[in-house]
Design an enzyme around this catalytic site. Structure first.
Site, PDB file in Angstrom:
ATOM      1  N   TRP A   1       0.807  -1.204   0.004  1.00  0.00           N
ATOM      2  CA  TRP A   1       0.009   0.105  -0.034  1.00  0.00           C
ATOM      3  C   TRP A   1       0.831   1.542  -0.001  1.00  0.00           C
ATOM      4  O   TRP A   1       1.891   1.324   0.798  1.00  0.00           O
ATOM      5  CB  TRP A   1      -0.965  -0.128   1.173  1.00  0.00           C
ATOM      6  CG  TRP A   1      -1.897   1.139   1.368  1.00  0.00           C
ATOM      7  CD1 TRP A   1      -2.642   1.568   0.275  1.00  0.00           C
ATOM      8  CD2 TRP A   1      -2.252   1.741   2.484  1.00  0.00           C
ATOM      9  NE1 TRP A   1      -3.300   2.800   0.889  1.00  0.00           N
ATOM     10  CE2 TRP A   1      -3.230   2.692   2.140  1.00  0.00           C
ATOM     11  CE3 TRP A   1      -2.068   1.752   3.841  1.00  0.00           C
ATOM     12  CZ2 TRP A   1      -3.823   3.490   2.883  1.00  0.00           C
ATOM     13  CZ3 TRP A   1      -2.470   2.365   4.772  1.00  0.00           C
ATOM     14  CH2 TRP A   1      -3.506   3.579   4.375  1.00  0.00           C
TER      15      TRP A   1
ATOM     16  N   TYR B   1      -4.802  -0.982  -5.283  1.00  0.00           N
ATOM     17  CA  TYR B   1      -3.727  -0.075  -4.945  1.00  0.00           C
ATOM     18  C   TYR B   1      -3.053   0.356  -6.522  1.00  0.00           C
ATOM     19  O   TYR B   1      -2.720  -0.280  -7.318  1.00  0.00           O
ATOM     20  CB  TYR B   1      -2.664  -0.710  -4.358  1.00  0.00           C
ATOM     21  CG  TYR B   1      -2.767  -1.768  -3.112  1.00  0.00           C
ATOM     22  CD1 TYR B   1      -3.814  -0.914  -2.282  1.00  0.00           C
ATOM     23  CD2 TYR B   1      -2.145  -2.584  -2.414  1.00  0.00           C
ATOM     24  CE1 TYR B   1      -4.198  -1.229  -1.211  1.00  0.00           C
ATOM     25  CE2 TYR B   1      -2.220  -2.790  -1.176  1.00  0.00           C
ATOM     26  CZ  TYR B   1      -3.468  -2.260  -0.306  1.00  0.00           C
ATOM     27  OH  TYR B   1      -3.765  -2.488   0.919  1.00  0.00           O
TER      28      TYR B   1
ATOM     29  N   LEU C   1       3.258   0.619  12.034  1.00  0.00           N
ATOM     30  CA  LEU C   1       4.002   1.385  12.318  1.00  0.00           C
ATOM     31  C   LEU C   1       3.248   2.886  12.434  1.00  0.00           C
ATOM     32  O   LEU C   1       3.778   4.024  12.155  1.00  0.00           O
ATOM     33  CB  LEU C   1       5.111   1.548  11.807  1.00  0.00           C
ATOM     34  CG  LEU C   1       5.973   0.181  11.748  1.00  0.00           C
ATOM     35  CD1 LEU C   1       7.146   0.310  10.878  1.00  0.00           C
ATOM     36  CD2 LEU C   1       6.136  -0.124  13.226  1.00  0.00           C
ATOM     37  N   ALA C   2       1.872   2.792  12.160  1.00  0.00           N
ATOM     38  CA  ALA C   2       1.166   4.106  12.091  1.00  0.00           C
ATOM     39  C   ALA C   2       1.631   5.069  11.001  1.00  0.00           C
ATOM     40  O   ALA C   2       1.916   6.148  11.102  1.00  0.00           O
ATOM     41  CB  ALA C   2       0.976   4.928  13.259  1.00  0.00           C
TER      42      ALA C   2
ATOM     43  N   GLN D   1      15.021  -1.340   5.217  1.00  0.00           N
ATOM     44  CA  GLN D   1      13.882  -1.176   6.286  1.00  0.00           C
ATOM     45  C   GLN D   1      13.160  -2.828   6.461  1.00  0.00           C
ATOM     46  O   GLN D   1      12.634  -2.957   7.480  1.00  0.00           O
ATOM     47  CB  GLN D   1      12.832  -0.359   5.656  1.00  0.00           C
ATOM     48  CG  GLN D   1      13.027   1.230   5.481  1.00  0.00           C
ATOM     49  CD  GLN D   1      12.212   2.031   4.359  1.00  0.00           C
ATOM     50  OE1 GLN D   1      11.862   1.482   3.617  1.00  0.00           O
ATOM     51  NE2 GLN D   1      12.052   3.213   5.004  1.00  0.00           N
TER      52      GLN D   1
ATOM     53  N   GLU E   1      15.380  -4.447   9.065  1.00  0.00           N
ATOM     54  CA  GLU E   1      15.246  -3.980  10.391  1.00  0.00           C
ATOM     55  C   GLU E   1      14.249  -4.332  11.026  1.00  0.00           C
ATOM     56  O   GLU E   1      13.839  -4.860  12.299  1.00  0.00           O
ATOM     57  CB  GLU E   1      15.423  -2.381  10.221  1.00  0.00           C
ATOM     58  CG  GLU E   1      15.160  -1.861  11.633  1.00  0.00           C
ATOM     59  CD  GLU E   1      15.355  -0.169  11.280  1.00  0.00           C
ATOM     60  OE1 GLU E   1      14.318   0.446  11.937  1.00  0.00           O
ATOM     61  OE2 GLU E   1      16.387   0.356  11.101  1.00  0.00           O
ATOM     62  N   ASN E   2      13.003  -4.137  10.260  1.00  0.00           N
ATOM     63  CA  ASN E   2      11.645  -4.826  10.772  1.00  0.00           C
ATOM     64  C   ASN E   2      11.477  -6.311  11.042  1.00  0.00           C
ATOM     65  O   ASN E   2      10.890  -6.736  11.854  1.00  0.00           O
ATOM     66  CB  ASN E   2      10.475  -4.062   9.755  1.00  0.00           C
ATOM     67  CG  ASN E   2      10.386  -2.450   9.857  1.00  0.00           C
ATOM     68  OD1 ASN E   2      10.811  -2.172  10.935  1.00  0.00           O
ATOM     69  ND2 ASN E   2       9.750  -2.261   8.863  1.00  0.00           N
TER      70      ASN E   2
END
Length: 324
Positions: free
Chosen positions: A21, A54, A208-209, A290, A293-294
């Site tokens: 998204w 999307y 993660l808002a 990213q 890391e996540n």
């Protein structure tokens, strides 16, 4: 990577999944999609999520292209149906016509023979639930989808659908995809309990808002250049988070993460995964770093004292309700 069953099914999905998204779907973003998918596989992520809506199908094309060089049985692919895909009166919703036509269109765009998990992107009050469930069951019988699911359905809507499926002896729903993060917790009130009772796992989006829970946005400061918050073309959702009271809370959460030797994003994802009803948390990523890391968040189990410290901070924004 660690894996959990998708609800009561035997399907195993990675605790961290890669979503698309607002990230993939233009020519310039294909390289990013390819690199992030490659890193996801390297990290053990096997769950990839997109939707027909999307960028009007371009997100599906990007994910499909990025996955093309990988063995189909090595990953779980989900997409969705509901939002408008044309100007016609039947180019939207959860009617049998729209579901059947969009499933075929999604298969073409994704370049695959089947969709692992097919989500009803929202509830459709204009279509009988029985019609929707029968269409999904027929697609499953045809082998075009393996599991049917819903997204952002209320507890009552999930319970209604489960009851109809039992009465008609249809294959049950496998999952619900709601928003869930430290600021948006409505599923804790009823959805988690009803889903558990009916066998649906939660595949949560925006954990993660919209990037707020990475710590990149600071109270009293303009969003950094190049971030989603600074881009007026995509920051409509994130804008309501950019308040000093919310960002003050984020700064305090970042301090807790630092004390634990974690990135704030890893703390936020580990907090999501504390919920046994959550099957997977979908991250968005434009850079491979990213993803890596996540993905490391699955190695963190938050202890009771840490969870209580987080709750003591979050109570200050308990009434937060972002604009939708």
């Amino acid at each position: 990577m660690k894996y959990r069953r998708l609800g009561n099914t035997g399907l195993k999905v990675s605790e961290i999944g890669l979503g698309s998204w607002l990230t993939y779907g233009t020519a310039a973003e294909q390289k990013a999609a390819d690199a992030c998918v490659a890193k996801a596989f390297e990290c053990g992520i096997n769950f990839f999520d997109t939707a027909n809506a999307y960028n009007r199908g371009e997100g599906e094309k990007a994910i499909g292209a990025a996955l093309r060089s990988y063995k189909r049985s090595d990953y779980v692919l989900s997409t969705k149906v509901f939002f408008p895909m044309g100007e016609g009166v039947n180019d939207r919703g959860l009617s049998r016509k729209h579901i059947m036509e969009q499933c075929e269109a999604s298969l073409r765009r994704l370049g695959t023979d089947y969709i692992d998990v097919y989500f009803c992107h929202r509830f459709d009050p204009e279509t009988p639930v029985e019609e929707t469930l029968r269409a999904l069951d027929d697609l499953t019988a045809q082998g075009k989808i393996l599991y049917s699911a819903v997204s952002e359905w209320s507890a009552a809507q999930i319970a209604q659908a489960a009851g109809i499926s039992r009465r008609l002896n249809l294959r049950p729903l496998a999952a619900n995809q709601p928003i869930y993060n430290m600021f948006e917790r409505y599923i804790e009130q009823e959805v988690l309990a009803v889903s558990s009772q009916e066998g649906l796992g939660q595949v949560v989006f925006s954990p993660l808002a919209q990037g707020i829970l990475t710590g990149k946005y600071k109270p009293g400061q303009q969003p950094p250049a190049g971030t989603r918050g600074a881009d007026d073309s995509v920051n409509g959702v994130i804008r309501s988070y950019l308040r000093d009271d919310v960002l003050d809370v984020v700064a305090r959460l970042d301090s807790i993460a630092g004390e634990l030797g974690l990135k704030l994003s890893q703390l936020a994802l580990a907090w999501i995964l504390r919920q046994p009803g959550v099957s997977s948390a979908l991250i968005g990523a434009s850079r491979p770093e990213q993803v890596e890391e996540n993905a490391l968040a699955v190695n963190t189990v938050l202890q009771p004292d840490v969870l209580q410290a987080i709750e003591d901070i979050l109570v200050e924004v308990a009434d937060f309700a972002p604009a939708r």
